[in-house]
Design a protein around this motif. Structure first.
Motif, PDB file in Angstrom:
ATOM      1  N   ARG A   2      30.376  70.398 -74.646  1.00 31.76           N
ATOM      2  CA  ARG A   2      29.006  69.920 -74.876  1.00 31.76           C
ATOM      3  C   ARG A   2      28.556  69.234 -73.585  1.00 31.76           C
ATOM      4  NH1 ARG A   2      26.515  65.381 -77.599  1.00 31.76           N
ATOM      5  NH2 ARG A   2      25.111  66.093 -79.240  1.00 31.76           N
ATOM      6  N   PHE A   4      25.166  67.858 -70.803  1.00 34.07           N
ATOM      7  CA  PHE A   4      23.752  67.567 -70.538  1.00 34.07           C
ATOM      8  C   PHE A   4      23.593  67.104 -69.098  1.00 34.07           C
ATOM      9  CE2 PHE A   4      23.729  62.845 -70.700  1.00 34.07           C
ATOM     10  CZ  PHE A   4      24.972  62.602 -71.287  1.00 34.07           C
ATOM     11  N   HIS A  36      21.365  56.165 -69.491  1.00 33.74           N
ATOM     12  CA  HIS A  36      20.887  57.326 -68.734  1.00 33.74           C
ATOM     13  C   HIS A  36      19.572  57.833 -69.317  1.00 33.74           C
ATOM     14  CE1 HIS A  36      22.828  59.103 -72.253  1.00 33.74           C
ATOM     15  NE2 HIS A  36      21.917  60.057 -72.114  1.00 33.74           N
ATOM     16  N   THR A  38      18.143  61.522 -70.162  1.00 29.89           N
ATOM     17  CA  THR A  38      18.472  62.950 -70.217  1.00 29.89           C
ATOM     18  C   THR A  38      17.302  63.785 -69.699  1.00 29.89           C
ATOM     19  OG1 THR A  38      20.058  62.721 -72.007  1.00 29.89           O
ATOM     20  CG2 THR A  38      19.007  64.871 -71.788  1.00 29.89           C
ATOM     21  N   PHE A  41      19.203  68.681 -72.205  1.00 30.56           N
ATOM     22  CA  PHE A  41      20.372  68.725 -73.086  1.00 30.56           C
ATOM     23  C   PHE A  41      20.763  70.194 -73.221  1.00 30.56           C
ATOM     24  CE2 PHE A  41      22.266  69.207 -77.314  1.00 30.56           C
ATOM     25  CZ  PHE A  41      23.354  68.357 -77.146  1.00 30.56           C
ATOM     26  N   PHE A  75      14.306  57.017 -82.919  1.00 31.52           N
ATOM     27  CA  PHE A  75      14.339  58.356 -83.508  1.00 31.52           C
ATOM     28  C   PHE A  75      14.766  58.262 -84.961  1.00 31.52           C
ATOM     29  CE2 PHE A  75      15.067  60.152 -79.061  1.00 31.52           C
ATOM     30  CZ  PHE A  75      13.780  60.653 -78.973  1.00 31.52           C
ATOM     31  N   ARG A 113      12.133  72.100 -76.176  1.00 33.90           N
ATOM     32  CA  ARG A 113      11.698  70.851 -76.813  1.00 33.90           C
ATOM     33  C   ARG A 113      10.787  70.135 -75.848  1.00 33.90           C
ATOM     34  NH1 ARG A 113      15.667  67.092 -80.116  1.00 33.90           N
ATOM     35  NH2 ARG A 113      16.519  68.596 -81.564  1.00 33.90           N
ATOM     36  N   HIS A 118      13.616  58.941 -72.229  1.00 33.42           N
ATOM     37  CA  HIS A 118      13.926  57.656 -72.855  1.00 33.42           C
ATOM     38  C   HIS A 118      15.334  57.223 -72.462  1.00 33.42           C
ATOM     39  CE1 HIS A 118      15.584  60.666 -75.634  1.00 33.42           C
ATOM     40  NE2 HIS A 118      16.490  59.743 -75.946  1.00 33.42           N
ATOM     41  N   THR A 120      18.423  55.480 -74.380  1.00 35.79           N
ATOM     42  CA  THR A 120      18.931  54.992 -75.670  1.00 35.79           C
ATOM     43  C   THR A 120      19.707  53.691 -75.450  1.00 35.79           C
ATOM     44  OG1 THR A 120      19.007  57.212 -76.569  1.00 35.79           O
ATOM     45  CG2 THR A 120      20.398  55.574 -77.659  1.00 35.79           C
ATOM     46  N   ARG A 123      22.734  52.863 -81.087  1.00 36.01           N
ATOM     47  CA  ARG A 123      22.835  53.882 -82.134  1.00 36.01           C
ATOM     48  C   ARG A 123      23.312  53.178 -83.395  1.00 36.01           C
ATOM     49  NH1 ARG A 123      22.476  58.491 -79.143  1.00 36.01           N
ATOM     50  NH2 ARG A 123      23.273  58.268 -77.031  1.00 36.01           N
ATOM     51  N   SER A 158      29.926  65.682 -72.739  1.00 36.21           N
ATOM     52  CA  SER A 158      29.799  64.694 -73.818  1.00 36.21           C
ATOM     53  C   SER A 158      30.770  65.056 -74.936  1.00 36.21           C
ATOM     54  CB  SER A 158      28.359  64.710 -74.337  1.00 36.21           C
ATOM     55  OG  SER A 158      28.278  64.046 -75.571  1.00 36.21           O
ATOM     56  N   TYR A 167      31.065  60.046 -72.294  1.00 39.73           N
ATOM     57  CA  TYR A 167      30.410  60.832 -71.255  1.00 39.73           C
ATOM     58  C   TYR A 167      31.307  60.897 -70.022  1.00 39.73           C
ATOM     59  CZ  TYR A 167      26.239  59.761 -74.062  1.00 39.73           C
ATOM     60  OH  TYR A 167      25.335  59.621 -75.086  1.00 39.73           O
TER      61      TYR A 167
HETATM   62  P1  2AM Z   1      19.784  60.433 -77.393  1.00 42.68           P
HETATM   63  O1  2AM Z   1      20.294  59.393 -76.427  1.00 42.68           O
HETATM   64  O2  2AM Z   1      18.371  60.213 -77.802  1.00 42.68           O
HETATM   65  O3  2AM Z   1      20.728  60.664 -78.533  1.00 42.68           O
HETATM   66  C1  2AM Z   1      23.770  63.230 -74.766  1.00 42.68           C
HETATM   67  O4  2AM Z   1      23.930  63.423 -76.109  1.00 42.68           O
HETATM   68  C2  2AM Z   1      22.330  63.063 -74.387  1.00 42.68           C
HETATM   69  O5  2AM Z   1      21.587  64.208 -74.794  1.00 42.68           O
HETATM   70  C3  2AM Z   1      21.639  61.879 -75.019  1.00 42.68           C
HETATM   71  O6  2AM Z   1      20.714  61.355 -74.101  1.00 42.68           O
HETATM   72  C4  2AM Z   1      20.935  62.458 -76.215  1.00 42.68           C
HETATM   73  O7  2AM Z   1      19.760  61.805 -76.556  1.00 42.68           O
HETATM   74  C5  2AM Z   1      20.593  63.828 -75.710  1.00 42.68           C
HETATM   75  N1  2AM Z   1      20.595  64.791 -76.800  1.00 42.68           N
HETATM   76  C6  2AM Z   1      21.529  64.963 -77.740  1.00 42.68           C
HETATM   77  N2  2AM Z   1      21.213  65.975 -78.565  1.00 42.68           N
HETATM   78  C7  2AM Z   1      20.038  66.457 -78.129  1.00 42.68           C
HETATM   79  C8  2AM Z   1      19.177  67.509 -78.546  1.00 42.68           C
HETATM   80  N3  2AM Z   1      19.470  68.285 -79.580  1.00 42.68           N
HETATM   81  N4  2AM Z   1      18.050  67.690 -77.846  1.00 42.68           N
HETATM   82  C9  2AM Z   1      17.730  66.916 -76.797  1.00 42.68           C
HETATM   83  N5  2AM Z   1      18.500  65.912 -76.342  1.00 42.68           N
HETATM   84  C10 2AM Z   1      19.637  65.689 -77.000  1.00 42.68           C
END
Ligand code: 2AM
Length: 177
Positions: A2, A4, A36, A38, A41, A75, A113, A118, A120, A123, A158, A167
């Motif tokens: 996985r 990103f 970070h 992103t 992804f 979210f 998308r 942003h 994060t 969580r 990830s 990460y």
């Molecule tokens: P998040 O921090 O809002 O969860 C690693 O998982 C990174 O990719 C995180 O910044 C996460 O965002 C983002 N991420 C995870 N799943 C994703 C998805 N389906 N689409 C876009 N970004 C995603």
């Protein structure tokens, strides 16, 4: 694996963001070294494709981008994560497009998308929000920090674990180098 592609939060923003996180409870606070933004992804990616992305990212031709943190968001209706919005500066949006094209040239399909930059911060188990967290959100709704320049783009692996995602940086590219 996985994977990103993201901008690590610029050093100058780490301290103010960590200070903001001090007041957060009711969930798992994202550690400073994992903060970070992103850009793309990628989901599950094959090893040979990862190697091609790494190669192209290390040679990326792009300028540093300004990062301004601007307000708080979350979210999920039941708030599974809390973040700081990042202003979608033209340079940042263009860089996300460039990185996406790199990933696609290497053979991945980046999910279509809307890019919502942003950082994060927290969580949590989705569900009712505690009064403390509601207060934190209200108190920080107008947070504005920056701009600071981001000059590094990183390909991360990830791994999802019970105690949160791990990460691992696989490759990095320098902006403006
Ligand atoms: P998040 O921090 O809002 O969860 C690693 O998982 C990174 O990719 C995180 O910044 C996460 O965002 C983002 N991420 C995870 N799943 C994703 C998805 N389906 N689409 C876009 N970004 C995603």
């Amino acid at each position: 694996m996985r994977a990103f592609i993201a901008l690590p939060l610029p050093d100058a923003l780490l301290e103010p963001v960590a200070a903001l996180q001090d007041g957060l409870e009711d969930g798992r606070v994202v550690p400073e070294e994992d903060l970070h933004i992103t850009l793309a992804f990628l989901g599950e990616v094959r090893g040979d494709v990862i190697a091609d992305i790494a190669d192209m990212l290390e040679r990326i031709d792009a300028m540093p981008v300004p990062i301004t943190l601007d307000g708080v968001g979350g979210f999920g209706d039941d708030l599974r994560s809390l973040h700081l919005h990042v202003q979608p500066a033209g340079e940042l949006v263009a860089l996300a497009g460039k990185v996406k094209r790199i990933a696609e040239m290497a053979g991945t399909t980046v999910p279509r998308r809307r890019f919502t930059p942003h950082v994060t911060l927290l969580r949590r188990t989705p569900g009712p929000v505690s009064p403390n967290l509601n207060r934190w959100i209200a108190d920080h709704a107008h947070t504005k920090i920056g701009p600071e320049w981001a000059d590094e783009v990183v390909l991360y692996q990830s791994d999802l674990t019970k105690s949160g995602p791990i990460y691992t940086p696989l490759a990095e590219g320098w902006l403006g180098a």
